[in-house]
Design a protein around this motif. Structure first.
Motif, PDB file in Angstrom:
ATOM      1  N   UNK A  83       0.880  -1.158   0.000  1.00 40.04           N
ATOM      2  CA  UNK A  83       0.000   0.000   0.000  1.00 40.04           C
ATOM      3  C   UNK A  83       0.921   1.211   0.000  1.00 40.04           C
ATOM      4  N   UNK A  84       0.895   1.964  -1.096  1.00 41.47           N
ATOM      5  CA  UNK A  84       1.827   3.075  -1.239  1.00 41.47           C
ATOM      6  C   UNK A  84       1.055   4.376  -1.442  1.00 41.47           C
ATOM      7  N   UNK A  85       1.348   5.341  -0.587  1.00 40.09           N
ATOM      8  CA  UNK A  85       0.759   6.679  -0.698  1.00 40.09           C
ATOM      9  C   UNK A  85       1.721   7.541  -1.505  1.00 40.09           C
ATOM     10  N   UNK A  86       1.163   8.264  -2.469  1.00 39.26           N
ATOM     11  CA  UNK A  86       1.992   9.065  -3.375  1.00 39.26           C
ATOM     12  C   UNK A  86       1.461  10.483  -3.500  1.00 39.26           C
ATOM     13  N   UNK A  87       2.348  11.358  -3.927  1.00 39.25           N
ATOM     14  CA  UNK A  87       1.943  12.677  -4.387  1.00 39.25           C
ATOM     15  C   UNK A  87       1.842  12.562  -5.898  1.00 39.25           C
ATOM     16  N   UNK A  88       0.618  12.642  -6.399  1.00 40.88           N
ATOM     17  CA  UNK A  88       0.340  12.441  -7.818  1.00 40.88           C
ATOM     18  C   UNK A  88       0.476  13.756  -8.566  1.00 40.88           C
ATOM     19  N   UNK A  89       1.251  13.751  -9.640  1.00 35.64           N
ATOM     20  CA  UNK A  89       1.325  14.881 -10.565  1.00 35.64           C
ATOM     21  C   UNK A  89       0.494  14.520 -11.775  1.00 35.64           C
ATOM     22  N   UNK A  90      -0.540  15.301 -12.066  1.00 36.26           N
ATOM     23  CA  UNK A  90      -1.418  14.970 -13.192  1.00 36.26           C
ATOM     24  C   UNK A  90      -2.344  13.823 -12.848  1.00 36.26           C
ATOM     25  N   UNK A  91      -2.826  13.147 -13.877  1.00 33.92           N
ATOM     26  CA  UNK A  91      -3.786  12.056 -13.714  1.00 33.92           C
ATOM     27  C   UNK A  91      -3.071  10.752 -13.403  1.00 33.92           C
ATOM     28  N   UNK A  92      -3.685   9.930 -12.569  1.00 38.27           N
ATOM     29  CA  UNK A  92      -3.124   8.612 -12.264  1.00 38.27           C
ATOM     30  C   UNK A  92      -3.488   7.598 -13.341  1.00 38.27           C
ATOM     31  N   UNK A  93      -4.665   7.754 -13.936  1.00 38.76           N
ATOM     32  CA  UNK A  93      -5.170   6.780 -14.905  1.00 38.76           C
ATOM     33  C   UNK A  93      -4.736   7.136 -16.326  1.00 38.76           C
ATOM     34  N   UNK A  94      -4.473   6.104 -17.118  1.00 38.83           N
ATOM     35  CA  UNK A  94      -4.083   6.335 -18.515  1.00 38.83           C
ATOM     36  C   UNK A  94      -5.204   6.967 -19.349  1.00 38.83           C
ATOM     37  N   UNK A  95      -6.439   6.942 -18.812  1.00 40.66           N
ATOM     38  CA  UNK A  95      -7.560   7.563 -19.528  1.00 40.66           C
ATOM     39  C   UNK A  95      -7.606   9.073 -19.318  1.00 40.66           C
ATOM     40  N   UNK A  96      -6.786   9.558 -18.378  1.00 42.95           N
ATOM     41  CA  UNK A  96      -6.799  10.973 -18.033  1.00 42.95           C
ATOM     42  C   UNK A  96      -7.592  11.273 -16.769  1.00 42.95           C
ATOM     43  N   UNK A  97      -8.220  10.238 -16.210  1.00 44.49           N
ATOM     44  CA  UNK A  97      -8.974  10.411 -14.962  1.00 44.49           C
ATOM     45  C   UNK A  97      -8.002  10.483 -13.785  1.00 44.49           C
ATOM     46  N   UNK A  98      -8.428  11.151 -12.733  1.00 44.76           N
ATOM     47  CA  UNK A  98      -7.614  11.266 -11.529  1.00 44.76           C
ATOM     48  C   UNK A  98      -7.335   9.898 -10.910  1.00 44.76           C
ATOM     49  N   UNK A  99      -8.320   9.027 -10.916  1.00 38.40           N
ATOM     50  CA  UNK A  99      -8.204   7.685 -10.372  1.00 38.40           C
ATOM     51  C   UNK A  99      -8.653   6.678 -11.424  1.00 38.40           C
ATOM     52  N   UNK A 100      -8.084   5.487 -11.397  1.00 38.28           N
ATOM     53  CA  UNK A 100      -8.538   4.418 -12.293  1.00 38.28           C
ATOM     54  C   UNK A 100      -9.893   3.875 -11.860  1.00 38.28           C
ATOM     55  N   UNK A 101     -10.299   4.183 -10.630  1.00 41.67           N
ATOM     56  CA  UNK A 101     -11.551   3.662 -10.077  1.00 41.67           C
ATOM     57  C   UNK A 101     -12.641   4.717 -10.136  1.00 41.67           C
ATOM     58  N   UNK A 102     -13.157   4.944 -11.332  1.00 40.69           N
ATOM     59  CA  UNK A 102     -14.190   5.961 -11.533  1.00 40.69           C
ATOM     60  C   UNK A 102     -15.494   5.377 -12.085  1.00 40.69           C
ATOM     61  N   UNK A 103     -15.533   4.090 -12.360  1.00 44.20           N
ATOM     62  CA  UNK A 103     -16.733   3.456 -12.935  1.00 44.20           C
ATOM     63  C   UNK A 103     -17.564   2.815 -11.826  1.00 44.20           C
ATOM     64  N   UNK A 104     -18.777   3.315 -11.630  1.00 51.33           N
ATOM     65  CA  UNK A 104     -19.686   2.757 -10.633  1.00 51.33           C
ATOM     66  C   UNK A 104     -20.335   1.488 -11.153  1.00 51.33           C
ATOM     67  N   UNK A 105     -20.370   0.474 -10.337  1.00 53.22           N
ATOM     68  CA  UNK A 105     -21.081  -0.763 -10.652  1.00 53.22           C
ATOM     69  C   UNK A 105     -22.344  -0.859  -9.810  1.00 53.22           C
ATOM     70  N   UNK A 106     -22.239  -0.475  -8.543  1.00 49.24           N
ATOM     71  CA  UNK A 106     -23.374  -0.604  -7.626  1.00 49.24           C
ATOM     72  C   UNK A 106     -23.414   0.591  -6.732  1.00 49.24           C
TER      73      UNK A 106
END
Length: 106
Positions: A83-106
């Motif tokens: 579990x690694x905490x980082x200082x993110x520069x720009x988007x984390x996701x290759x799609x340009x989203x801040x997080x890769x976990x942006x799709x709601x399922x439920x």
């Protein structure tokens, strides 16, 4: 820094890495490290991963400029997940989203 030994042997030489934003705690992404990328990450304090699809080292931000500076590293009780905490520069996701976990399922 402690002398904890990460167990790379359990999962074929790779360990999962959960990456969070060090200020908000938001989960940014999940990736994998091998022993070499773990060592590079510790040495440079920049995130390095193992790309399973390309079968090569991936320095996060090297091509996009969206670097991840390491703020803290923790391991689970079995020492086979990070579990690694980082200082993110720009988007984390290759799609340009801040997080890769942006799709709601439920």
């Amino acid at each position: 820094m402690s002398n904890i030994q990460i167990d790379f042997d359990k999962q074929g030489g790779l360990v999962p890495v959960i990456v969070t934003d060090y200020q908000t705690g938001q989960v940014l992404m999940l990736a994998y490290m091998n022993e070499e990328t773990y060592r590079l990450t510790l040495e440079t304090q920049q995130m390095h991963y193992w790309s399973r699809s390309r079968q090569e080292i991936w320095h996060k931000g090297a091509t996009s400029g969206h670097y991840q500076a390491v703020k803290s590293i923790k391991t689970d009780c079995d020492q086979d997940t990070l579990l690694i905490a980082v200082e993110q520069t720009g988007a984390a996701c290759h799609t340009g989203a801040n997080s890769c976990f942006y799709t709601d399922i439920f």
